[in-house]
Write a protein that holds these residues in place. Structure first.
Motif, PDB file in Angstrom:
ATOM      1  N   ARG A   1      -2.897   2.986 -11.763  1.00  0.00           N
ATOM      2  CA  ARG A   1      -2.254   3.553 -10.585  1.00  0.00           C
ATOM      3  C   ARG A   1      -0.799   3.093 -10.535  1.00  0.00           C
ATOM      4  NH1 ARG A   1      -6.023   6.097 -11.103  1.00  0.00           N
ATOM      5  NH2 ARG A   1      -7.799   6.459  -9.724  1.00  0.00           N
ATOM      6  N   LEU A   2       0.065   3.967 -10.056  1.00  0.00           N
ATOM      7  CA  LEU A   2       1.479   3.632  -9.929  1.00  0.00           C
ATOM      8  C   LEU A   2       1.661   2.499  -8.933  1.00  0.00           C
ATOM      9  CD1 LEU A   2       4.501   4.286 -10.464  1.00  0.00           C
ATOM     10  CD2 LEU A   2       4.351   5.907  -8.547  1.00  0.00           C
TER      11      LEU A   2
ATOM     12  N   TYR B   1       2.407   0.654 -13.927  1.00  0.00           N
ATOM     13  CA  TYR B   1       1.091   1.152 -13.529  1.00  0.00           C
ATOM     14  C   TYR B   1       0.099   0.004 -13.697  1.00  0.00           C
ATOM     15  CZ  TYR B   1       3.083   5.844 -13.658  1.00  0.00           C
ATOM     16  OH  TYR B   1       3.854   6.957 -13.417  1.00  0.00           O
TER      17      TYR B   1
END
Length: 224
Positions: free
Chosen positions: A160-161, A215
């Protein structure tokens, strides 16, 4: 042992000195051109170069350029990853340092873009090293000695960013990611960035970089 192909090594050691010599020749010509135009910048250095007698000027320019090319080729070799594999271990050597992983600790290897990734049985990343190595040679070397090779990182979908103060991260992880952000884009040669990655790994956080953004994912029990 898997390393850059011999042809690429030969090309580097032969090509960079030739390019360097060519650059030295161009510097010589450029210096003469700058001196002939009083309005041009760098008059001082240009006059110094142009004042050298021939053939010392030309020979010196070619030699200095070639030596610079040799230095560049040497740096490239020093930064290249060398992977040594046998049935008991996988050894990664790069920039004068070596990391060794026993067969029992490595779940699988894979390529993530230009990076070689070694995964542990719990899903943690044991190593993430830049590697311009041939995929087929890596695959063959690991499989030949009984190690698992995957076509891609099985955890890619979990990344996930990262944005500041991301919820769901372990205590301290956001601060480490914030400190690491300024190193993104130069992690390959940045010891501070690597140290921060190691600290995140201790918290169970895996991080990867794409287009100057971080990320992350959390370590979970790897699928058997």
């Amino acid at each position: 042992m898997v390393r850059d192909p011999a042809s690429a090594t030969l090309l580097a050691w032969a090509g960079f000195p030739l390019l360097g010599a060519g650059a030295g020749w161009l510097v010589r010509l450029l210096a003469e051109w700058v001196v002939s135009w009083p309005w041009a910048p760098f008059q001082g250095p240009a006059e110094l170069i142009a004042s050298l007698p021939e053939p010392a000027l030309t020979v010196g320019a070619l030699v200095v350029g070639a030596l610079a090319g040799i230095v560049v080729a040497g740096i490239g070799q020093w930064e290249s990853l060398v992977v040594t594999v046998d049935t008991e271990r996988i050894r990664l050597a790069r920039k004068g340092s070596t990391s060794e992983f026993t067969a029992g600790t490595v779940h699988a290897g894979c390529l993530d873009g230009k990076y070689l990734v070694l995964l542990g049985h719990d899903g943690a990343e044991l190593a993430r090293e830049p590697a311009g190595l041939d995929r087929e040679r890596l695959t063959g070397a690991l499989r030949e000695h009984g190690h698992q090779w995957l076509d891609e990182d099985p955890y890619l979908a979990e990344f996930r960013l990262w944005v500041p103060d991301t919820p769901g991260l372990p205590a301290g992880a956001n601060a480490l990611l914030a400190a690491r952000q300024k190193h993104v884009g130069k992690i390959d040669g940045d010891s501070s960035g690597r140290e921060l990655r190691d600290e995140l790994a201790k918290l169970g956080v895996v991080v990867r970089d794409r287009k100057k953004q971080q990320y992350w994912r959390l370590v979970r029990q790897a699928d058997s």
